[in-house]
Design an enzyme around this catalytic site. Structure first.
Site, PDB file in Angstrom:
ATOM      1  N   ASP A  28      62.865  35.441  39.770  1.00 50.12           N
ATOM      2  CA  ASP A  28      61.522  35.105  39.296  1.00 50.12           C
ATOM      3  C   ASP A  28      60.971  36.221  38.409  1.00 50.12           C
ATOM      4  O   ASP A  28      61.363  37.377  38.538  1.00 50.12           O
ATOM      5  CB  ASP A  28      60.561  34.943  40.478  1.00 50.12           C
ATOM      6  CG  ASP A  28      60.791  33.679  41.276  1.00 50.12           C
ATOM      7  OD1 ASP A  28      61.745  32.948  40.989  1.00 50.12           O
ATOM      8  OD2 ASP A  28      60.002  33.434  42.210  1.00 50.12           O
ATOM      9  N   HIS A  76      63.780  39.104  42.021  1.00 45.36           N
ATOM     10  CA  HIS A  76      62.888  39.192  40.858  1.00 45.36           C
ATOM     11  C   HIS A  76      63.526  40.092  39.807  1.00 45.36           C
ATOM     12  O   HIS A  76      63.951  41.206  40.139  1.00 45.36           O
ATOM     13  CB  HIS A  76      61.524  39.756  41.270  1.00 45.36           C
ATOM     14  CG  HIS A  76      60.798  38.890  42.229  1.00 45.36           C
ATOM     15  ND1 HIS A  76      61.105  38.870  43.575  1.00 45.36           N
ATOM     16  CD2 HIS A  76      59.812  38.004  42.045  1.00 45.36           C
ATOM     17  CE1 HIS A  76      60.310  37.989  44.187  1.00 45.36           C
ATOM     18  NE2 HIS A  76      59.517  37.449  43.286  1.00 45.36           N
TER      19      HIS A  76
END
Length: 186
Positions: A33, A172
């Site tokens: 992400d 991430h």
């Protein structure tokens, strides 16, 4: 200790969301992400290439706009992408129309049928509106790579302890997650 897995009541409350993939193929699904990031995403792509692994990158439209070459590298490396709104919009803090507009703005840059709400926060109304266009993908295991209080070894242990066949793991490709993610990913 933080919970690296999603509480069962959330899966029951939101059954139309994708929380894991089918088991039986001895696979886990890596997702990233908040990117793309011009320094970190290429490192992730190299690690994935070294291990011959494909992943899904839930990209922030603003970052795609700033770093189009990095985004293109994700695609040309054979990875999937998904919409993560234009500016990482928190679903619980904005109106339905603002959230949908933010997602549509990102969709102009990110051509995908996949969507992940930033912070995992999304309302029933947002789900109803977005599921007409997207498969809304959540996760099974949260690595806590973004948490500055989490040590790299602990981040890795969260993933190793909780990942099972069909699990969706969230990392991430961002500055705040760099240290933990780059330690745990390989």
């Amino acid at each position: 200790m933080k919970s690296a897995t999603v509480p069962i009541f959330l899966r029951l409350l939101f059954p139309s969301l994708c929380w894991n993939m089918p088991a039986g193929q001895k696979k886990i699904y890596l997702t990233f992400d908040d990117g793309p990031h011009p320094e970190i995403t290429p490192k992730v792509l190299q690690i994935l290439s070294d291990y011959q692994v494909k992943a899904t990158f839930f990209c922030v439209g603003q970052n795609v706009e700033k770093y189009p070459e990095t985004y293109q590298n994700i695609l040309s490396s054979g990875h999937l992408t998904g919409n993560h709104t234009f500016n990482h919009s928190k679903g619980w803090k904005v109106s339905l129309n603002d959230y949908l507009d933010n997602t549509a703005k990102a969709a102009k840059l990110i051509r995908s049928d996949y969507f992940r709400p930033p912070h995992g926060r999304i309302t029933f109304r947002q789900i109803c509106a977005l599921k007409k266009q997207y498969k809304i993908v959540m996760w099974t295991v949260l690595s806590y790579d973004f948490d500055k209080e989490t040590l790299p070894e602990v981040c890795l242990s969260y993933v190793l302890k909780h990942a099972k066949d069909g699990s969706i793991i969230v990392f991430h490709d961002s500055e705040k997650a760099k240290k933990n993610m780059l330690f745990a990913l390989p």
